[in-house]
Write a protein that holds these residues in place. Structure first.
Motif, PDB file in Angstrom:
ATOM      1  N   PHE A   1      68.096 -25.623  27.531  1.00  0.00           N
ATOM      2  CA  PHE A   1      67.367 -24.780  28.482  1.00  0.00           C
ATOM      3  C   PHE A   1      66.792 -23.567  27.743  1.00  0.00           C
ATOM      4  O   PHE A   1      67.558 -22.693  27.301  1.00  0.00           O
ATOM      5  CB  PHE A   1      68.296 -24.343  29.620  1.00  0.00           C
ATOM      6  CG  PHE A   1      68.894 -25.506  30.375  1.00  0.00           C
ATOM      7  CD1 PHE A   1      68.175 -26.158  31.360  1.00  0.00           C
ATOM      8  CD2 PHE A   1      70.171 -25.960  30.058  1.00  0.00           C
ATOM      9  CE1 PHE A   1      68.725 -27.242  32.045  1.00  0.00           C
ATOM     10  CE2 PHE A   1      70.723 -27.043  30.737  1.00  0.00           C
ATOM     11  CZ  PHE A   1      70.003 -27.684  31.731  1.00  0.00           C
ATOM     12  N   PRO A   2      65.476 -23.482  27.591  1.00  0.00           N
ATOM     13  CA  PRO A   2      64.871 -22.414  26.786  1.00  0.00           C
ATOM     14  C   PRO A   2      65.249 -21.005  27.243  1.00  0.00           C
ATOM     15  O   PRO A   2      65.483 -20.126  26.401  1.00  0.00           O
ATOM     16  CB  PRO A   2      63.364 -22.658  26.947  1.00  0.00           C
ATOM     17  CG  PRO A   2      63.247 -24.118  27.243  1.00  0.00           C
ATOM     18  CD  PRO A   2      64.467 -24.444  28.066  1.00  0.00           C
ATOM     19  N   ASP A   3      65.316 -20.771  28.540  1.00  0.00           N
ATOM     20  CA  ASP A   3      65.626 -19.418  29.008  1.00  0.00           C
ATOM     21  C   ASP A   3      67.061 -19.030  28.680  1.00  0.00           C
ATOM     22  O   ASP A   3      67.352 -17.863  28.388  1.00  0.00           O
ATOM     23  CB  ASP A   3      65.345 -19.285  30.502  1.00  0.00           C
ATOM     24  CG  ASP A   3      66.178 -20.229  31.352  1.00  0.00           C
ATOM     25  OD1 ASP A   3      66.432 -21.378  30.900  1.00  0.00           O
ATOM     26  OD2 ASP A   3      66.583 -19.849  32.465  1.00  0.00           O
ATOM     27  N   LEU A   4      67.979 -20.016  28.708  1.00  0.00           N
ATOM     28  CA  LEU A   4      69.370 -19.721  28.355  1.00  0.00           C
ATOM     29  C   LEU A   4      69.501 -19.465  26.856  1.00  0.00           C
ATOM     30  O   LEU A   4      70.269 -18.587  26.433  1.00  0.00           O
ATOM     31  CB  LEU A   4      70.289 -20.869  28.781  1.00  0.00           C
ATOM     32  CG  LEU A   4      70.374 -21.142  30.283  1.00  0.00           C
ATOM     33  CD1 LEU A   4      71.379 -22.262  30.559  1.00  0.00           C
ATOM     34  CD2 LEU A   4      70.762 -19.877  31.054  1.00  0.00           C
ATOM     35  N   ARG A   5      68.785 -20.220  26.039  1.00  0.00           N
ATOM     36  CA  ARG A   5      68.771 -19.954  24.598  1.00  0.00           C
ATOM     37  C   ARG A   5      68.243 -18.553  24.323  1.00  0.00           C
ATOM     38  O   ARG A   5      68.783 -17.818  23.486  1.00  0.00           O
ATOM     39  CB  ARG A   5      67.914 -21.000  23.876  1.00  0.00           C
ATOM     40  CG  ARG A   5      68.520 -22.391  23.860  1.00  0.00           C
ATOM     41  CD  ARG A   5      69.556 -22.542  22.785  1.00  0.00           C
ATOM     42  NE  ARG A   5      70.197 -23.861  22.797  1.00  0.00           N
ATOM     43  CZ  ARG A   5      71.178 -24.229  21.963  1.00  0.00           C
ATOM     44  NH1 ARG A   5      71.611 -23.395  21.040  1.00  0.00           N
ATOM     45  NH2 ARG A   5      71.714 -25.426  22.046  1.00  0.00           N
ATOM     46  N   ALA A   6      67.178 -18.159  25.021  1.00  0.00           N
ATOM     47  CA  ALA A   6      66.598 -16.826  24.839  1.00  0.00           C
ATOM     48  C   ALA A   6      67.597 -15.739  25.233  1.00  0.00           C
ATOM     49  O   ALA A   6      67.747 -14.717  24.533  1.00  0.00           O
ATOM     50  CB  ALA A   6      65.319 -16.694  25.663  1.00  0.00           C
ATOM     51  N   GLU A   7      68.305 -15.947  26.335  1.00  0.00           N
ATOM     52  CA  GLU A   7      69.322 -14.982  26.774  1.00  0.00           C
ATOM     53  C   GLU A   7      70.439 -14.864  25.736  1.00  0.00           C
ATOM     54  O   GLU A   7      70.920 -13.761  25.439  1.00  0.00           O
ATOM     55  CB  GLU A   7      69.903 -15.429  28.123  1.00  0.00           C
ATOM     56  CG  GLU A   7      70.972 -14.502  28.678  1.00  0.00           C
ATOM     57  CD  GLU A   7      71.573 -15.022  29.973  1.00  0.00           C
ATOM     58  OE1 GLU A   7      72.766 -14.707  30.237  1.00  0.00           O
ATOM     59  OE2 GLU A   7      70.877 -15.741  30.725  1.00  0.00           O
ATOM     60  N   SER A   8      70.829 -16.002  25.162  1.00  0.00           N
ATOM     61  CA  SER A   8      71.882 -16.006  24.147  1.00  0.00           C
ATOM     62  C   SER A   8      71.448 -15.241  22.894  1.00  0.00           C
ATOM     63  O   SER A   8      72.206 -14.429  22.348  1.00  0.00           O
ATOM     64  CB  SER A   8      72.248 -17.448  23.793  1.00  0.00           C
ATOM     65  OG  SER A   8      73.240 -17.501  22.797  1.00  0.00           O
ATOM     66  N   ILE A   9      70.225 -15.471  22.446  1.00  0.00           N
ATOM     67  CA  ILE A   9      69.721 -14.777  21.253  1.00  0.00           C
ATOM     68  C   ILE A   9      69.667 -13.274  21.488  1.00  0.00           C
ATOM     69  O   ILE A   9      70.052 -12.474  20.622  1.00  0.00           O
ATOM     70  CB  ILE A   9      68.331 -15.322  20.869  1.00  0.00           C
ATOM     71  CG1 ILE A   9      68.444 -16.766  20.392  1.00  0.00           C
ATOM     72  CG2 ILE A   9      67.683 -14.451  19.799  1.00  0.00           C
ATOM     73  CD1 ILE A   9      67.113 -17.484  20.256  1.00  0.00           C
ATOM     74  N   GLU A  10      69.223 -12.880  22.666  1.00  0.00           N
ATOM     75  CA  GLU A  10      69.149 -11.447  22.980  1.00  0.00           C
ATOM     76  C   GLU A  10      70.534 -10.807  22.917  1.00  0.00           C
ATOM     77  O   GLU A  10      70.710  -9.710  22.365  1.00  0.00           O
ATOM     78  CB  GLU A  10      68.522 -11.246  24.355  1.00  0.00           C
ATOM     79  CG  GLU A  10      68.350  -9.780  24.726  1.00  0.00           C
ATOM     80  CD  GLU A  10      67.697  -9.581  26.078  1.00  0.00           C
ATOM     81  OE1 GLU A  10      67.454  -8.416  26.455  1.00  0.00           O
ATOM     82  OE2 GLU A  10      67.440 -10.585  26.774  1.00  0.00           O
ATOM     83  N   ALA A  11      71.530 -11.493  23.467  1.00  0.00           N
ATOM     84  CA  ALA A  11      72.893 -10.955  23.449  1.00  0.00           C
ATOM     85  C   ALA A  11      73.439 -10.854  22.029  1.00  0.00           C
ATOM     86  O   ALA A  11      74.096  -9.872  21.663  1.00  0.00           O
ATOM     87  CB  ALA A  11      73.807 -11.837  24.310  1.00  0.00           C
ATOM     88  N   LEU A  12      73.165 -11.860  21.210  1.00  0.00           N
ATOM     89  CA  LEU A  12      73.718 -11.892  19.856  1.00  0.00           C
ATOM     90  C   LEU A  12      73.046 -10.885  18.929  1.00  0.00           C
ATOM     91  O   LEU A  12      73.711 -10.261  18.088  1.00  0.00           O
ATOM     92  CB  LEU A  12      73.588 -13.295  19.265  1.00  0.00           C
ATOM     93  CG  LEU A  12      74.446 -14.388  19.899  1.00  0.00           C
ATOM     94  CD1 LEU A  12      74.080 -15.740  19.320  1.00  0.00           C
ATOM     95  CD2 LEU A  12      75.934 -14.114  19.701  1.00  0.00           C
ATOM     96  N   THR A  13      71.733 -10.722  19.048  1.00  0.00           N
ATOM     97  CA  THR A  13      71.042  -9.818  18.134  1.00  0.00           C
ATOM     98  C   THR A  13      71.476  -8.369  18.339  1.00  0.00           C
ATOM     99  O   THR A  13      71.433  -7.568  17.401  1.00  0.00           O
ATOM    100  CB  THR A  13      69.516  -9.942  18.280  1.00  0.00           C
ATOM    101  OG1 THR A  13      69.154  -9.818  19.664  1.00  0.00           O
ATOM    102  CG2 THR A  13      69.035 -11.287  17.776  1.00  0.00           C
ATOM    103  N   LYS A  14      71.942  -8.042  19.522  1.00  0.00           N
ATOM    104  CA  LYS A  14      72.471  -6.694  19.763  1.00  0.00           C
ATOM    105  C   LYS A  14      73.718  -6.429  18.932  1.00  0.00           C
ATOM    106  O   LYS A  14      74.054  -5.268  18.659  1.00  0.00           O
ATOM    107  CB  LYS A  14      72.794  -6.519  21.249  1.00  0.00           C
ATOM    108  CG  LYS A  14      71.575  -6.474  22.156  1.00  0.00           C
ATOM    109  CD  LYS A  14      71.983  -6.383  23.625  1.00  0.00           C
ATOM    110  CE  LYS A  14      70.753  -6.361  24.528  1.00  0.00           C
ATOM    111  NZ  LYS A  14      71.134  -6.363  25.972  1.00  0.00           N
TER     112      LYS A  14
END
Length: 383
Positions: free
Chosen positions: A194-207
């Motif tokens: 799911f692209p939106d879930l991958r995007a949410e995960s990347i945002e959380a991790l990059t922080k």
């Protein structure tokens, strides 16, 4: 041991990236394939033989090593590098995938996972904190955050819940990580397909500013087309100046396709496991040494390969070893397969450096399509 952990992006060719990772235990040129040494050994190989293929980094596993021989014992004996006689970099998987796939009677909670050992039934608990601490005791050059590997297929709700749990665990893993010069920790992007879930995960991790980022939860049954489609929407969102690691991948064509989509690091049991079952990867596709057609074949397995199996022995002899169930057969075929994977990634590195990646890929695909019995041009492998 004073070098800081860093990644240098040296060149790009389309989406493909040429890079260099600097660690406490040496440099790694990327794209790179990491042979899997789950229980502190690459099955059937001396460490010196693994190094002779060109491998610079190997992978160990928290779950297996905590159960046997134990992280405290390895720490007392000088760490995993000394224990297994591998002075180069070592990446350790956090154990989450193995808990889910191997352990008995596992119970997943917000805190972590309680499970019974697949070896003797003893009870254990892995949490983000304990997984990170075990990896420190092992002296892993690269530590992986503890996560839940989302199964496939999974609905969007299940994928979201799993991913968000892994993101909460990522925060705890990062807090538990002991920073040392030349050592790093990677966060793991989840979210299934799911692209939106991958995007949410990347945002959380990059922080959390990890030293590198892995893509988890792929190569779990979704197929190559869907894996590539997921990478197409995932890697463009990942930090440019940090290494990107696609976990548990894969077939040679998987690696080539993922490099085109911006992945830098790979690991998979396929070359070693296939070597033990008489399957060899070559520039002409996969060869099954059990087949009777090899019985009288004096040719090398792959005329452009420099490994001992190809340099010193015929297909007829390799076939004989397999049929006679002699242990030398799996040993030679394992060496060959690891050599092939190292040559493949070396060829990709050269192609990216020279701006000829598309031609390399075209030659690779043509060679694989022609098949084992046809002549095929050399395309930058096995120099």
């Amino acid at each position: 041991m004073s070098a800081s952990f860093s990644f240098t992006l040296e060149k790009t060719d389309g989406g493909a990236r040429l890079g260099r990772i600097t660690t406490a235990h040496g440099e790694i040129q990327t794209p790179v394939f990491m042979p899997v040494g789950t229980a502190a050994t690459v099955k059937g190989m001396h460490p010196e033989s693994v190094a002779a293929t060109g491998a610079k980094i190997v992978l160990g596993n928290t779950y297996h090593l905590m159960l046997r021989p134990g992280a405290d014992r390895i720490e007392r004996l000088g760490g995993l590098h000394r224990f297994m006689n591998w002075p180069g970099p070592i990446l350790t998987d956090s154990g989450g995938f193995q808990v889910m796939s191997l352990a008995k009677l596992r119970k997943l909670t917000e805190d972590g996972v309680t499970f019974q050992s697949h070896i003797d039934g003893s009870r254990h608990t892995l949490t983000p904190e304990s997984s990170t601490e075990i990896q420190r005791k092992l002296d892993a050059t690269i530590t992986m955050a503890f996560d839940e590997c989302t199964p496939f297929p999974v609905d969007r709700k299940g994928a979201a819940e799993s991913m968000r749990l892994s993101m909460r665990w990522a925060v705890r893993s990062r807090e538990a990580f002991v920073a040392r010069p030349g050592y790093g920790q990677f966060g793991i992007v989840q979210g299934s397909v799911f692209p939106d879930l991958r995007a949410e995960s990347i945002e959380a991790l990059t922080k959390l500013d990890f030293e590198g980022y892995a893509v988890g939860g792929l190569a779990v049954g979704e197929g190559q087309e869907l894996m590539f489609k997921t990478l197409d929407t995932t890697t463009p969102l990942m930090p440019v100046h940090k290494p990107r690691y696609l976990m548990g991948v894969g077939k040679p064509s998987d690696i080539v396709g993922a490099v085109l989509r911006g992945i830098d690091m790979f690991d998979c049991v396929m070359p070693t496991r296939s070597g033990r079952t008489a399957q060899a990867f070559t520039r002409r596709g996969t060869v099954n040494l059990r087949n009777a057609r090899h019985m009288d074949d004096p040719r090398p397995l792959d005329e452009h390969c420099t490994c001992p199996a190809c340099r010193n022995y015929s297909r007829a002899y390799l076939h004989h070893l397999v049929r006679a169930e002699e242990m030398l057969g799996p040993m030679l075929l394992t060496w060959h397969n690891i050599q092939y994977y190292q040559d493949l990634t070396a060829g990709l590195r050269d192609a990216i450096a020279n701006g000829t990646t598309q031609q390399f890929v075209a030659d690779f695909e043509a060679g694989q399509a022609l098949g084992d019995l046809e002549e095929v041009p050399v395309y930058g492998l096995g120099k």
